[in-house]
Write a protein that holds these residues in place. Structure first.
Motif, PDB file in Angstrom:
ATOM      1  N   MET A   1       0.828  -1.241   0.061  1.00  0.00           N
ATOM      2  CA  MET A   1      -0.259   0.120  -0.040  1.00  0.00           C
ATOM      3  C   MET A   1       0.894   1.142  -0.022  1.00  0.00           C
ATOM      4  SD  MET A   1      -3.037   0.793   2.663  1.00  0.00           S
ATOM      5  CE  MET A   1      -2.971   2.425   3.462  1.00  0.00           C
ATOM      6  N   GLY A   2       0.463   2.278  -0.853  1.00  0.00           N
ATOM      7  CA  GLY A   2       1.258   3.510  -1.141  1.00  0.00           C
ATOM      8  C   GLY A   2       0.254   4.811  -0.882  1.00  0.00           C
ATOM      9  N   VAL A   3       1.204   5.691  -1.055  1.00  0.00           N
ATOM     10  CA  VAL A   3       0.467   7.030  -0.791  1.00  0.00           C
ATOM     11  C   VAL A   3      -0.849   7.127  -2.033  1.00  0.00           C
ATOM     12  CG1 VAL A   3       0.485   9.329  -0.817  1.00  0.00           C
ATOM     13  CG2 VAL A   3       2.007   8.250   0.495  1.00  0.00           C
ATOM     14  N   ASP A   4      -0.511   6.629  -2.982  1.00  0.00           N
ATOM     15  CA  ASP A   4      -1.430   6.684  -4.003  1.00  0.00           C
ATOM     16  C   ASP A   4      -2.690   5.997  -3.900  1.00  0.00           C
ATOM     17  OD1 ASP A   4       0.337   7.995  -5.651  1.00  0.00           O
ATOM     18  OD2 ASP A   4       1.002   6.513  -6.960  1.00  0.00           O
ATOM     19  N   ASP A   5      -2.572   4.932  -2.978  1.00  0.00           N
ATOM     20  CA  ASP A   5      -3.949   4.159  -2.570  1.00  0.00           C
ATOM     21  C   ASP A   5      -4.876   4.849  -1.706  1.00  0.00           C
ATOM     22  OD1 ASP A   5      -3.141   1.891  -4.210  1.00  0.00           O
ATOM     23  OD2 ASP A   5      -1.698   1.429  -2.629  1.00  0.00           O
ATOM     24  N   LEU A   6      -4.127   6.125  -1.122  1.00  0.00           N
ATOM     25  CA  LEU A   6      -4.948   6.450   0.030  1.00  0.00           C
ATOM     26  C   LEU A   6      -6.327   7.107  -0.210  1.00  0.00           C
ATOM     27  CD1 LEU A   6      -4.070   6.697   2.986  1.00  0.00           C
ATOM     28  CD2 LEU A   6      -3.205   9.004   2.552  1.00  0.00           C
ATOM     29  N   PRO A   7      -6.683   7.566  -1.254  1.00  0.00           N
ATOM     30  CA  PRO A   7      -7.994   7.932  -1.248  1.00  0.00           C
ATOM     31  C   PRO A   7      -8.888   6.891  -1.378  1.00  0.00           C
ATOM     32  CG  PRO A   7      -6.624   9.319  -2.947  1.00  0.00           C
ATOM     33  CD  PRO A   7      -5.973   8.204  -2.198  1.00  0.00           C
ATOM     34  N   ALA A   8      -8.719   5.783  -1.955  1.00  0.00           N
ATOM     35  CA  ALA A   8      -9.639   4.530  -1.953  1.00  0.00           C
ATOM     36  C   ALA A   8      -9.674   4.044  -0.491  1.00  0.00           C
ATOM     37  CB  ALA A   8      -9.002   3.599  -2.905  1.00  0.00           C
ATOM     38  N   VAL A   9      -8.551   3.970   0.103  1.00  0.00           N
ATOM     39  CA  VAL A   9      -8.229   3.178   1.469  1.00  0.00           C
ATOM     40  C   VAL A   9      -9.065   4.204   2.596  1.00  0.00           C
ATOM     41  CG1 VAL A   9      -6.627   2.852   3.093  1.00  0.00           C
ATOM     42  CG2 VAL A   9      -6.069   1.963   0.985  1.00  0.00           C
ATOM     43  N   MET A  10      -9.154   5.158   2.309  1.00  0.00           N
ATOM     44  CA  MET A  10      -9.715   6.247   3.393  1.00  0.00           C
ATOM     45  C   MET A  10     -11.303   6.236   3.176  1.00  0.00           C
ATOM     46  SD  MET A  10      -7.480   7.439   5.334  1.00  0.00           S
ATOM     47  CE  MET A  10      -8.663   8.295   6.312  1.00  0.00           C
ATOM     48  N   ARG A  38       6.620  -0.811   9.817  1.00  0.00           N
ATOM     49  CA  ARG A  38       5.287  -0.857   9.305  1.00  0.00           C
ATOM     50  C   ARG A  38       5.107  -1.784   8.016  1.00  0.00           C
ATOM     51  NH1 ARG A  38       4.907   1.178  13.861  1.00  0.00           N
ATOM     52  NH2 ARG A  38       3.170   2.326  14.478  1.00  0.00           N
ATOM     53  N   HIS A  39       3.905  -2.491   7.621  1.00  0.00           N
ATOM     54  CA  HIS A  39       3.773  -3.103   6.545  1.00  0.00           C
ATOM     55  C   HIS A  39       2.344  -3.231   6.279  1.00  0.00           C
ATOM     56  CE1 HIS A  39       4.420  -6.219   3.077  1.00  0.00           C
ATOM     57  NE2 HIS A  39       3.467  -7.055   3.970  1.00  0.00           N
ATOM     58  N   TYR A  40       2.107  -2.204   5.131  1.00  0.00           N
ATOM     59  CA  TYR A  40       0.503  -2.227   4.788  1.00  0.00           C
ATOM     60  C   TYR A  40       0.404  -2.943   3.312  1.00  0.00           C
ATOM     61  CZ  TYR A  40      -0.912   0.453   8.722  1.00  0.00           C
ATOM     62  OH  TYR A  40      -1.380   0.652  10.053  1.00  0.00           O
ATOM     63  N   ILE A  41      -0.812  -3.479   3.388  1.00  0.00           N
ATOM     64  CA  ILE A  41      -1.010  -4.118   1.884  1.00  0.00           C
ATOM     65  C   ILE A  41      -2.470  -3.847   1.446  1.00  0.00           C
ATOM     66  CG2 ILE A  41       0.538  -5.997   2.186  1.00  0.00           C
ATOM     67  CD1 ILE A  41      -1.882  -7.700   3.171  1.00  0.00           C
ATOM     68  N   VAL A  42      -2.798  -3.918   0.213  1.00  0.00           N
ATOM     69  CA  VAL A  42      -4.396  -3.776  -0.218  1.00  0.00           C
ATOM     70  C   VAL A  42      -4.694  -4.937  -0.954  1.00  0.00           C
ATOM     71  CG1 VAL A  42      -4.149  -1.173  -0.418  1.00  0.00           C
ATOM     72  CG2 VAL A  42      -3.377  -2.521  -2.416  1.00  0.00           C
ATOM     73  N   ALA A  43      -5.836  -5.453  -0.979  1.00  0.00           N
ATOM     74  CA  ALA A  43      -6.374  -6.426  -1.628  1.00  0.00           C
ATOM     75  C   ALA A  43      -7.265  -5.803  -2.878  1.00  0.00           C
ATOM     76  CB  ALA A  43      -7.276  -7.117  -0.976  1.00  0.00           C
ATOM     77  N   GLU A  44      -7.299  -6.284  -3.856  1.00  0.00           N
ATOM     78  CA  GLU A  44      -7.847  -5.525  -5.364  1.00  0.00           C
ATOM     79  C   GLU A  44      -8.458  -6.778  -5.939  1.00  0.00           C
ATOM     80  OE1 GLU A  44      -4.820  -1.955  -6.445  1.00  0.00           O
ATOM     81  OE2 GLU A  44      -4.896  -3.910  -7.722  1.00  0.00           O
ATOM     82  N   ARG A  45      -9.772  -6.095  -6.597  1.00  0.00           N
ATOM     83  CA  ARG A  45     -10.485  -7.261  -7.507  1.00  0.00           C
ATOM     84  C   ARG A  45     -11.179  -6.250  -8.590  1.00  0.00           C
ATOM     85  NH1 ARG A  45      -8.948 -10.410  -4.431  1.00  0.00           N
ATOM     86  NH2 ARG A  45     -10.006 -12.236  -3.082  1.00  0.00           N
ATOM     87  N   ASP A  46     -10.701  -6.578  -9.680  1.00  0.00           N
ATOM     88  CA  ASP A  46     -10.993  -6.133 -10.842  1.00  0.00           C
ATOM     89  C   ASP A  46     -10.713  -4.666 -10.928  1.00  0.00           C
ATOM     90  OD1 ASP A  46     -12.453  -8.295 -12.111  1.00  0.00           O
ATOM     91  OD2 ASP A  46     -14.234  -7.609 -10.679  1.00  0.00           O
ATOM     92  N   GLY A  47      -9.429  -4.394 -10.198  1.00  0.00           N
ATOM     93  CA  GLY A  47      -8.722  -2.879 -10.347  1.00  0.00           C
ATOM     94  C   GLY A  47      -9.238  -2.172  -9.184  1.00  0.00           C
ATOM     95  N   ARG A  48      -9.964  -2.589  -8.415  1.00  0.00           N
ATOM     96  CA  ARG A  48     -10.496  -1.929  -7.318  1.00  0.00           C
ATOM     97  C   ARG A  48     -10.092  -2.269  -5.918  1.00  0.00           C
ATOM     98  NH1 ARG A  48     -16.549  -2.036  -5.369  1.00  0.00           N
ATOM     99  NH2 ARG A  48     -16.571  -0.101  -3.916  1.00  0.00           N
ATOM    100  N   ILE A  49      -9.686  -1.412  -5.067  1.00  0.00           N
ATOM    101  CA  ILE A  49      -9.053  -1.983  -3.579  1.00  0.00           C
ATOM    102  C   ILE A  49     -10.503  -2.212  -2.958  1.00  0.00           C
ATOM    103  CG2 ILE A  49      -8.324  -0.922  -1.588  1.00  0.00           C
ATOM    104  CD1 ILE A  49      -6.243   0.880  -3.205  1.00  0.00           C
TER     105      ILE A  49
END
Length: 143
Positions: A1-10, A38-49
């Motif tokens: 997970m990176g800063v670019d993922d933050l809008p969807a994560v929030m 720290r170690h943060y990850i995202v899970a995606e399905r069809d390009g969506r977090i």
């Protein structure tokens, strides 16, 4: 997970934890400590977090910081996949045990953690912002 993922994560954070969502500033602080502690990850399905999870490790202790999965993707193995990844990472980083807090009113999450070998350790009264208690749990890792 990176800063670019933050809008969807929030967005997911606020939907999943409306009473006690982390702020964007808090999440940025967590990401700033990657990969040191720290170690943060995202899970995606069809390009969506559809989920994200975080781990903190210091010395021989790991702590699951958070796990969240979009409501429509729950009970489909997303949380389990992310928890497995966090436990694997904790082991790689030398943790001998992993701790977590889970809402006392979140029976599905408690059941998942128990399936993964977590055992109840104690209770933190009024831990969450809305006054809900937290159950503390621990899992020893094979060494």
């Amino acid at each position: 997970m990176g800063v670019d993922d933050l809008p969807a994560v929030m967005e997911l954070e606020r939907a999943t934890f409306p009473a006690d969502a982390w702020s964007e500033r808090m999440m940025l602080g967590e990401l700033a400590d990657q990969p040191r502690t720290r170690h943060y990850i995202v899970a995606e399905r069809d390009g969506r977090i559809v989920g994200y999870a975080g781990l903190a490790v210091a010395g021989d202790q790991g702590d699951v910081q958070t796990i969240a999965v979009l409501a429509e993707h729950r009970r489909a193995g997303v949380g389990a996949l992310m928890l497995n990844a966090l436990l694997d990472e904790a082991g790689r980083r030398g943790a001998s045990a992993v701790f977590l807090e889970v809402r006392a009113d979140n029976a599905p999450a408690q059941a998942m953690y128990e399936r993964f070998g977590f055992q109840q350790l104690g209770l933190r009264r009024g831990y969450y912002d809305d006054g809900t208690d937290a159950i503390t749990m621990v899992r020893k890792l094979d060494g």
